[in-house]
Enzyme design. Sequence first.
Site, PDB file in Angstrom:
ATOM      1  N   ASP A   1      -9.999  -6.821   4.749  1.00  0.00           N
ATOM      2  CA  ASP A   1     -10.185  -7.293   3.380  1.00  0.00           C
ATOM      3  C   ASP A   1     -11.040  -8.553   3.344  1.00  0.00           C
ATOM      4  OD1 ASP A   1      -9.019  -5.556   1.434  1.00  0.00           O
ATOM      5  OD2 ASP A   1      -7.047  -6.049   2.227  1.00  0.00           O
TER       6      ASP A   1
ATOM      7  N   GLU B   1      -6.935 -13.163   3.413  1.00  0.00           N
ATOM      8  CA  GLU B   1      -7.772 -11.968   3.473  1.00  0.00           C
ATOM      9  C   GLU B   1      -8.863 -11.987   2.412  1.00  0.00           C
ATOM     10  OE1 GLU B   1      -5.331  -8.504   2.892  1.00  0.00           O
ATOM     11  OE2 GLU B   1      -4.045  -9.490   1.433  1.00  0.00           O
TER      12      GLU B   1
ATOM     13  N   HIS C   1       0.808  -1.217   0.000  1.00  0.00           N
ATOM     14  CA  HIS C   1       0.000   0.000   0.000  1.00  0.00           C
ATOM     15  C   HIS C   1       0.843   1.271   0.000  1.00  0.00           C
ATOM     16  CE1 HIS C   1      -3.724  -2.194   0.565  1.00  0.00           C
ATOM     17  NE2 HIS C   1      -3.169  -2.882   1.550  1.00  0.00           N
TER      18      HIS C   1
END
Length: 272
Positions: free
Chosen positions: A181, A155, A49
């Site tokens: 997620d 996830e 990210h």
Amino acid sequence: MKNKLYENHLKEVMAKRPVFGMTIYSGCPQFVELLGYAGFDFAFIDAEHCPWETTALQNAVLAARSTGVSPLVRVTKPDMIEIRKALEMGAEGVIVPHVRTIEEMKICVSGAKFPPLGRRGFDVNVRAAQYGFDMGGVEFYEEANRTELVIPMAEDFEFTDQLDEMLAVPGVDAINFGPADFSMSLNCRNNTSGGNSFYDLNDSPADIAMKDIIAKARPKGIGVMAPAVPPTYENAKKLVDKGVNMVIMGNDFGNYGAALKAIREETLAKFK
């Protein structure tokens, strides 16, 4: 003989007690160093990210090594080259996001482990092997296979839908459960009273999935990582009591922001 700064020890510690770390989003090596001074066990260095490439993570890895905290790098995807590069620059383990298929689970191991466990490309001219200086090739790959961690992320519902088959893939050291997620993969916003409901681990669908992972992974000697949200003793203890043995105590942005809010409310506001 490997330099003590690069001796991997997280697996050994995990065999004795739960370990605690923090996610680093900022790209700031000084925050990583501080984790070591504060007594954390691992730094969860995020390249999924964050606006840095895997090859730009070396300063963060060096910062972790300099203060004795274990650097775990989250790469961007199940990719053998990314996984290998993170380990070659000195990471003690790799965290691989969004592993949804058995083939992707096998890629995690193949990229991280040398034969006979995997198919990782071999070269001693890398930091992890001290560039071949006083460390033989056999010593390097045997130690890497024994001590470096492979941590796929659960996830997505696809992971838990085939959980038994996923956990049957040899060479996996821990599973990082991502409740946010996972909840979104089910299009599920958990009902909680305040806080971030995507991270709810109180009898939510995500909590049920995590408990199933713990029940099936831990007897196999596979660790389970999960976030304490917010990062309090109470939330960490709940996770440990459930069987989580790798606890993420928030992240640098969140914890820094919380400290700033406290200063603003407790001090600045009184002068305005």
